[in-house]
Design an enzyme around this catalytic site. Structure first.
Site, PDB file in Angstrom:
ATOM      1  N   HIS A 184       0.832  -1.205   0.000  1.00 25.58           N
ATOM      2  CA  HIS A 184       0.000   0.000   0.000  1.00 25.58           C
ATOM      3  C   HIS A 184       0.873   1.264   0.000  1.00 25.58           C
ATOM      4  O   HIS A 184       0.715   2.142  -0.854  1.00 25.58           O
ATOM      5  CB  HIS A 184      -0.900  -0.041   1.236  1.00 25.58           C
ATOM      6  CG  HIS A 184      -1.857   1.111   1.356  1.00 25.58           C
ATOM      7  ND1 HIS A 184      -3.159   1.037   0.933  1.00 25.58           N
ATOM      8  CD2 HIS A 184      -1.700   2.362   1.846  1.00 25.58           C
ATOM      9  CE1 HIS A 184      -3.766   2.203   1.147  1.00 25.58           C
ATOM     10  NE2 HIS A 184      -2.901   3.019   1.720  1.00 25.58           N
ATOM     11  N   GLU A 185       1.804   1.316   0.931  1.00 27.59           N
ATOM     12  CA  GLU A 185       2.653   2.514   1.033  1.00 27.59           C
ATOM     13  C   GLU A 185       3.572   2.637  -0.182  1.00 27.59           C
ATOM     14  O   GLU A 185       3.930   3.752  -0.584  1.00 27.59           O
ATOM     15  CB  GLU A 185       3.475   2.484   2.328  1.00 27.59           C
ATOM     16  CG  GLU A 185       2.665   2.423   3.626  1.00 27.59           C
ATOM     17  CD  GLU A 185       1.619   3.523   3.779  1.00 27.59           C
ATOM     18  OE1 GLU A 185       1.751   4.582   3.137  1.00 27.59           O
ATOM     19  OE2 GLU A 185       0.642   3.297   4.532  1.00 27.59           O
ATOM     20  N   HIS A 244       1.764   4.633  -2.735  1.00 29.26           N
ATOM     21  CA  HIS A 244       1.929   6.077  -2.467  1.00 29.26           C
ATOM     22  C   HIS A 244       3.330   6.535  -2.895  1.00 29.26           C
ATOM     23  O   HIS A 244       3.506   7.593  -3.497  1.00 29.26           O
ATOM     24  CB  HIS A 244       1.790   6.349  -0.963  1.00 29.26           C
ATOM     25  CG  HIS A 244       0.372   6.342  -0.451  1.00 29.26           C
ATOM     26  ND1 HIS A 244      -0.620   7.119  -0.991  1.00 29.26           N
ATOM     27  CD2 HIS A 244      -0.203   5.670   0.596  1.00 29.26           C
ATOM     28  CE1 HIS A 244      -1.763   6.921  -0.309  1.00 29.26           C
ATOM     29  NE2 HIS A 244      -1.531   6.043   0.654  1.00 29.26           N
ATOM     30  N   GLU A 291      -4.572   8.170  -2.704  1.00 32.48           N
ATOM     31  CA  GLU A 291      -5.089   6.900  -2.192  1.00 32.48           C
ATOM     32  C   GLU A 291      -5.408   5.947  -3.339  1.00 32.48           C
ATOM     33  O   GLU A 291      -5.321   4.720  -3.177  1.00 32.48           O
ATOM     34  CB  GLU A 291      -6.343   7.173  -1.336  1.00 32.48           C
ATOM     35  CG  GLU A 291      -6.801   6.010  -0.482  1.00 32.48           C
ATOM     36  CD  GLU A 291      -5.861   5.690   0.685  1.00 32.48           C
ATOM     37  OE1 GLU A 291      -4.945   6.490   0.967  1.00 32.48           O
ATOM     38  OE2 GLU A 291      -6.049   4.614   1.295  1.00 32.48           O
TER      39      GLU A 291
END
Lengths: 498, 498
Positions: free
Chosen positions: A267-268, A271, A297
């Protein structure tokens, strides 16, 4: 990409915003250090140092000089991208200049006080104590919202929403979330019923932390994270920070369960790749910043939900996992996929699967909107929370403030208007991934073969390298041929889970 | 400790310097991160951010307003400590305001260029290339020295020396180092001859890095490092950074040899304890800063040389070592002590033992003084270096620029006037430790029993908590009954090594 002649007002603004971005750099690294490296005793001095820099940045940004340069620059002949840059400068200035410094400071203090107390009040389930502080945060948030609403000619809630998601309105959200509410609870029930018949084994630990770290690094490498311009560390609350030239992501490890940390890293990394691929030649200028919270997001959720929890990717992720932890029944392919696609409604938003997650967001959106607009008061939150949890997820939270309306940090900090961006991000992710699939007919095979280069190139061309050059609507329409269309999200959930 | 009434000029200055110290905090953490955590790709953006903050601090400090407040405050009625604080403010202001910004910037750029090239030129032994850059650094350093000298009515070299060691002069240094030169070469020869008859085994590795880290932590704990307000990490060049509330020390580990890293940690912990014990109630004000470079070094050398390489301490250090690495012949008590007190003249200053170290410093002092005063030119350095290495240490460096006059970073950066503080620090350390022994008659037994509390209390009372309240001379005279007296250093060397 050419620039305006120097000595113009616009050129002066470029210099000014470039200077501000250097101070932002030090705020970002100081903030990252605070969460990852700083010993507890450094907290007070660090907070004071970061606050001092914030005041300085606010003063530079809102100086009368900045305002008049912005007016003059409007009259200058600028290229399209310079004009987009000027517009983003204007937006930062307007957002900063509207609210009196005294209110900014009061809200920041009330938020800090509320959050500090909340750290002890949440485990103690102390709603009474918490609500006393929250009332002050809400009061000041309403004042801020009122000022912003008046200036923009929109509602109070929309004025806050626009800080995170420029161009979005509660009118749109009502339509989007209204549609979701018609089919999501039903879909959720069906998925849960279906999965009840599919046995799913839980991997047995312990899972050595150093091996988890190595696994995380190998997945970041697979996902194209640039280690020459970033790193991964440990923090209590995972985040993606730093600056585009030096992106700092974090995770937290648990010896008994490795998937949360692993998918958190994915997830990160989503980003991070956005940040690492913002337009290099414009770094330091507002136009080079990520477009919005929801678009940010969308990249993390595209990586985590669309890509990494899909069967194609899970098949290449699995061998990386067993290379560290060896084989066990729960890590066999079928079970590994089921494990990463399990749906289980629960009380906690951050632990939610992608099917039940929107319910958590809609609930918060409805409550925070009514709160900001003055239709309800802080006292009304617990009953509403319980009612909506029953309605959307079939769960009871009476008396359970800790895992109910006290679970998130957002309201304690005064970040009203942020929650909707999570689900908007999920929807943009589904829409983007669907169009990437269309543009790259072999994508499924490529993913299964561990070749993500075309997918990343597509994201780079369509999202990452545009920064804030276009509005969210234009960015998405350019990439997918239409503005936000929630049906891709619904299709995605139905395809994967039914 | 009381303060002047608010709204006075002095009170305004307190606010201003407090603000500056918050910016210093962010510079310190940004700088620490650059050496310990930052990936290479972040370098350019970080340098730009730190430079921007330096410019800001310089502007605030040298603003006309600051100057006039300093003038006004002189007329105000202040307590002794406030007056000491005002004097330190004045010193910072004078040092900063004297040199035109254009010269500061030119010197900083020339130093950065010289250092950058030096990183490749040193391994390549490229004196020709290096000297081209160094000439520019020297030229700008002379200009700076000339301006400072004129304002202070002292020599050019003294004007630079005073930046690091306020109150020190080359007149004093000539006397101190002149005395040293009469007995040190002879002592060194005797010690080397004596140790030639004492067999000394070298510990056989490899020494696991994690165990070395644990050993370092246990020694820091023994030395009273406050982990609530600091940490230890790895960097290429060990240093002590951060801020008094959050002190960051570093080391570097080598799998084949653990003593350098271990004693390095002891050394940096000496610096760290000074920082961690500066007067808390004054932090943020100039009077709370460490007194000088030499006094700072006196604390690290007191920890490393006076305390840790002494037999009493080595006896309690040894079990910590064998707890990590097990027993071996080289770690038996007698050998362990000999190992840590070995004297061996060599080409490299940073690897030098405490007997030969002053020779490295005197050599550099004599060359840099002549260089700054314009008595010699850059071209003359290698021959002088070789002549002095022969004379003081009996070593040849002809053609070996890499391990001769190109070995240090100080001159490449333009830090002329710094070197003498190493040996002044060693002398202050000997003098302070000797007086601590006198004040604490059981100190030897206490150290051997692992109880360092009285020693640290004595340092706290006599050095640490005074910050910059007193001049170096007064500080040392208050602590030991006399100003700098080099005979303690000589006594110490003769006692330990003959």
């Amino acid at each position: 990409m050419t620039s305006a002649p120097s000595s113009s007002a616009y050129e002066e603004l470029r210099t000014l915003f470039s200077r501000l971005s250097r101070f932002d750099h030090l705020s970002a690294i100081g903030g990252w250090d605070m969460q990852t490296m700083m010993p507890p005793g450094g907290s007070k001095a660090r907070s004071a140092a970061l606050a001092e820099l914030s005041v300085l940045k606010h003063q530079i940004l809102t100086a009368a000089k900045t305002g008049s340069l912005l007016e003059q620059a409007l009259q200058e002949s600028l290229s399209d991208i310079d004009r987009a840059n000027l517009q983003e400068m204007r937006r930062q200035y307007d957002n900063a200049v509207l609210v009196p410094e005294s209110l900014v400071e009061a809200k920041s203090l009330a938020g800090a006080r509320c959050e500090h107390a909340w750290r002890a009040q949440r485990p103690a389930n102390d709603w009474q104590g918490f609500s006393d502080n929250l009332r002050e945060v809400v009061k000041l948030t309403r004042e801020e919202a009122q000022i912003r609403a008046q200036a923009a000619g929109i509602s109070r809630y929309d004025a806050l929403l626009n800080l995170y998601e420029p161009g979005m309105s509660s009118h749109d959200l009502d339509r989007i979330f209204g549609d979701l509410k018609t089919w999501l609870p039903d879909l959720l029930q069906k998925v849960v019923a279906k999965q009840a018949n599919e046995p799913c084994l839980i991997p047995q630990g312990p899972f050595d932390l150093e091996k988890q770290r190595q696994l995380g690094l190998s997945v970041m490498k697979l996902l194209g994270f640039n280690f020459d311009g970033g790193r991964v560390d440990v923090s209590v609350h995972p985040f993606c920070g730093g600056v585009p030239e030096d992106v700092r992501i974090t995770t937290r490890y648990n010896q008994n369960e490795f998937l949360t940390a692993l998918l958190g890293i994915v997830h990160e990394t989503g980003h991070a790749r956005y940040e690492q691929n913002l337009p290099r030649e414009w770094l330091g200028q507002p136009v080079a910043l990520a477009r919005s919270t929801a678009i940010h997001e969308s990249q993390s959720l595209l990586f985590e939900m669309q890509l990494a929890r899909g069967s194609d990717f899970l098949k290449i992720l699995r061998p990386l996992v067993t290379a560290q932890f060896g084989e066990q029944a729960a890590l066999e392919e079928g079970n590994f996929i089921r494990l990463n696609q399990r749906v289980k409604p629960g009380l906690i938003r951050v632990d939610a699967d992608e099917v039940s997650y929107p319910a958590h967001v809609i609930l918060r959106y409805e409550i925070e909107q009514a709160l900001v607009e003055g239709e309800i008061e802080v006292e009304d939150i617990p009953a509403l929370w319980n009612e909506k949890m029953h309605h959307y997820l079939g769960l009871d939270t009476v008396g359970n403030y800790r895992n109910g309306c006290m679970q998130d940090i957002h309201w304690t900090d005064g970040a009203f208007g942020y929650f909707p961006t999570y689900t908007l991000g999920a929807m943009y992710a589904a829409q983007l991934f669907q169009h990437a699939r269309k543009a790259l007919p072999n994508l499924s095979d490529e993913i299964a073969a561990g070749d993500l280069s075309h997918l990343f190139h597509w994201l780079q061309q369509n999202i990452w390298h545009h920064g804030s050059r276009y509005s969210t609507n234009t960015l998405i329409a350019n990439a997918t041929g239409e503005t936000l269309n929630p049906r891709y999200f619904r299709q995605h959930l139905e395809n994967r889970y039914l």
